[in-house]
Design a protein around this motif. Structure first.
Motif, short mmCIF file in Angstrom:
data_model
loop_
_atom_site.label_atom_id
_atom_site.label_comp_id
_atom_site.label_asym_id
_atom_site.label_seq_id
_atom_site.Cartn_x
_atom_site.Cartn_y
_atom_site.Cartn_z
N THR A 65 60.25 32.29 26.99
CA THR A 65 60.61 33.20 25.90
C THR A 65 60.75 32.50 24.69
OG1 THR A 65 62.90 33.12 26.05
CG2 THR A 65 62.00 34.26 27.93
N GLY A 69 65.84 33.69 22.19
CA GLY A 69 65.91 34.84 23.23
C GLY A 69 65.23 35.77 23.09
N LEU A 73 67.31 41.53 24.41
CA LEU A 73 68.51 40.82 24.90
C LEU A 73 69.52 40.92 23.48
CD1 LEU A 73 70.92 39.86 26.77
CD2 LEU A 73 69.50 37.63 26.83
N ARG A 74 68.84 40.46 22.68
CA ARG A 74 69.48 40.15 21.50
C ARG A 74 69.89 41.45 20.61
NH1 ARG A 74 66.55 38.02 17.62
NH2 ARG A 74 64.46 37.82 18.54
N ILE A 96 70.29 33.55 21.94
CA ILE A 96 70.68 33.42 23.55
C ILE A 96 70.79 31.71 23.65
CG2 ILE A 96 70.22 33.99 25.79
CD1 ILE A 96 71.13 36.41 23.66
N LEU A 247 74.31 31.34 30.81
CA LEU A 247 73.96 32.46 29.94
C LEU A 247 74.86 32.64 28.88
CD1 LEU A 247 71.64 34.46 29.10
CD2 LEU A 247 72.63 36.09 30.59
N PHE A 249 75.63 33.79 24.33
CA PHE A 249 74.96 34.03 23.11
C PHE A 249 75.78 33.49 22.04
CE2 PHE A 249 77.52 37.98 23.83
CZ PHE A 249 78.27 38.07 22.85
N CYS A 270 64.00 27.56 25.90
CA CYS A 270 64.60 28.94 25.96
C CYS A 270 65.53 29.11 27.43
CB CYS A 270 63.59 30.03 25.87
SG CYS A 270 62.52 29.61 27.40
N GLN A 276 67.50 36.19 31.52
CA GLN A 276 67.78 37.01 30.17
C GLN A 276 67.79 38.51 30.37
OE1 GLN A 276 66.23 35.75 26.51
NE2 GLN A 276 65.29 33.84 27.30
N TYR A 277 66.93 38.73 31.39
CA TYR A 277 67.08 40.34 31.75
C TYR A 277 68.05 40.77 32.70
CZ TYR A 277 62.18 40.46 30.31
OH TYR A 277 61.13 40.62 29.33
N GLY A 279 70.88 39.69 31.73
CA GLY A 279 71.98 39.71 30.78
C GLY A 279 71.94 41.24 30.27
#
Ligand SMILES: Cc1ncc(COP(=O)(O)O)c(C=O)c1O
Length: 389
Positions: A65, A69, A73-74, A96, A247, A249, A270, A276-277, A279
């Motif tokens: 990714t 991030g 997600l951001r 992320i 995970l 941030f 990354c 990330q999903y 998250g």
């Protein structure tokens, strides 16, 4: 001899992992060990978060990714910060990370070098000092004192700033003491920092959703006057019981984003895509599991504090946040390390000596109460027997 660089000699570690290893070894030998040593929730990650990761894998999210991030997600992080702290955050300033730790690693790498001073809480998360020393910078402890309920004061921090101070690391609610700084001190500190415009702040707010007794978290993000020199560290590990997912941030001043993203590209590329999903699902899904985990921690806190206060030679403050208590054990006549070892070897109770968190931790032991009420009662009963022997 291999030609290792000398910096490595200065890199510290996290003793909690050593205690965990010793506790596991004792368990392998058939001993019954209650673990109040490790700082992680004893809950499973909520099901809908796990499902989101599985779905992401099934949907084919198997590749790299963007290093910063994925944008959704951001954006979810920015919306979460708006909801929790009533602040506006540009998703382009969110990075992320694979956990909370890399944010401290990278920010200390960015600001640490021989000749500069970096302030950090002591007792505090051991990686702060370890990394400061690694860079060759001078570590300047902010002593967290029992008489101040283990919270830093604005005067204390401001009074230690010199012309060489590059970075101030703060952590509230705090590991290992559970201290939570009142909003008034945050406000006073920010006001005082106006006189020191070259000093950056790294605020570790990873326990920001774990506060008790009606306390409210005051985020440094709420102060626009320092946003151009504030690095905020937060993440999913503690709030959503996701320590093993890796995970986290951080929110960065716009001018630092390109530098930190370059560090990410150079180190881990990354965070793995399915996580990330997961998250996103955590932040956008139901929050009642978070509330029930915090309620469970609160019940355990209200169980362990009075029990510790009944032990001979032990005195324990009511902590404001996180899931740790940090009783004063000087009345036992033992050093923190001796008592830690005795409790583990003779009573089968794993804890971490206060000295693992800095010089100001002598005379204290960290108990993580991320364990069942039943186990907490049993652990303290064992300690009562040990200390009365
Ligand atoms: C104060 C503090 N910051 C950061 C971290 C690191 O969190 P993570 O496991 O997400 O790297 C911890 C973990 O114990 C912590 O106690």
């Amino acid at each position: 001899m291999l030609q290792l660089v000398s910096n490595l000699q200065r890199l510290g570690t996290e003793t909690a992992f050593e205690v965990l290893a010793r506790a596991a070894e004792l368990q392998r030998q058939g001993k019954d060990v209650i673990n109040l040593g490790i700082g992680q929730p004893d809950f499973k990650t909520p099901e809908h978060i796990v499902e989101a990761a599985i779905k992401a894998l099934r949907d084919g999210h198997h590749g790299y990714t963007p290093a910063q991030g994925i944008l959704p997600l951001r954006e979810a992080v920015a919306a979460d910060l708006a909801r929790r702290h009533d602040v506006e955050v540009d998703p382009d300033t969110v990075v992320i990370m694979p956990g909370g730790k890399p944010t401290m690693f990278f920010s200390i790498l960015m600001f640490g070098a021989p000749g500069v001073e970096i302030m950090y809480p002591d007792p505090g998360f051991p990686i702060y000092r370890s990394m400061i020393q690694y860079t060759g910078a001078t570590p300047v402890p902010i002593a967290l004192m029992e008489k101040n309920e283990f919270a830093f004061t604005a005067d204390q921090v401001l009074g230690q700033i010199t012309a060489n101070t590059s970075l101030i690391i703060l952590n509230s609610p705090n590991n290992p003491c559970g201290g939570a700084v009142p909003a008034q001190e945050v406000k006073r500190l920010v006001a005082g920092l106006e006189r020191h415009p070259r000093v950056t702040v790294m605020s570790d707010e990873i326990y920001s959703q774990m506060l008790y007794g009606g306390r409210r978290h005051e985020s440094f993000l709420r102060y626009p006057e320092i946003r151009d020199r504030l690095i905020l560290l937060d993440g999913w590990s503690k709030t959503y019981a996701m320590t093993g997912w890796r995970l986290g941030f951080s929110v960065w001043p716009p001018a630092l984003v390109e530098h930190v993203v370059r560090l990410c590209v150079n180190s881990h590329s990354c965070v793995n895509a399915p996580t990330q999903y997961a998250g996103i699902a955590a932040l956008e899904g139901p929050q009642h599991q978070v509330a029930s985990m915090v309620a469970a921690f609160d019940e355990r806190r209200r169980t362990i504090v009075p029990l510790l206060n009944q032990l001979p030679g032990v005195r324990c403050l009511d902590p404001g946040g996180a899931f740790y208590v940090f009783p004063n054990i000087t009345g036992t006549g033992m050093s923190a390390k001796d008592l830690q070892n005795k409790m583990l070897e003779e009573a089968g109770v794993a804890t971490v000596a206060g000295t693992s968190f800095g010089i100001h931790g002598e005379g204290y032991i960290r108990f993580s109460y991320a364990n069942s009420v039943e186990n907490i009662r049993e652990a303290i009963a064992r300690l009562a027997a040990l200390l009365r022997d």
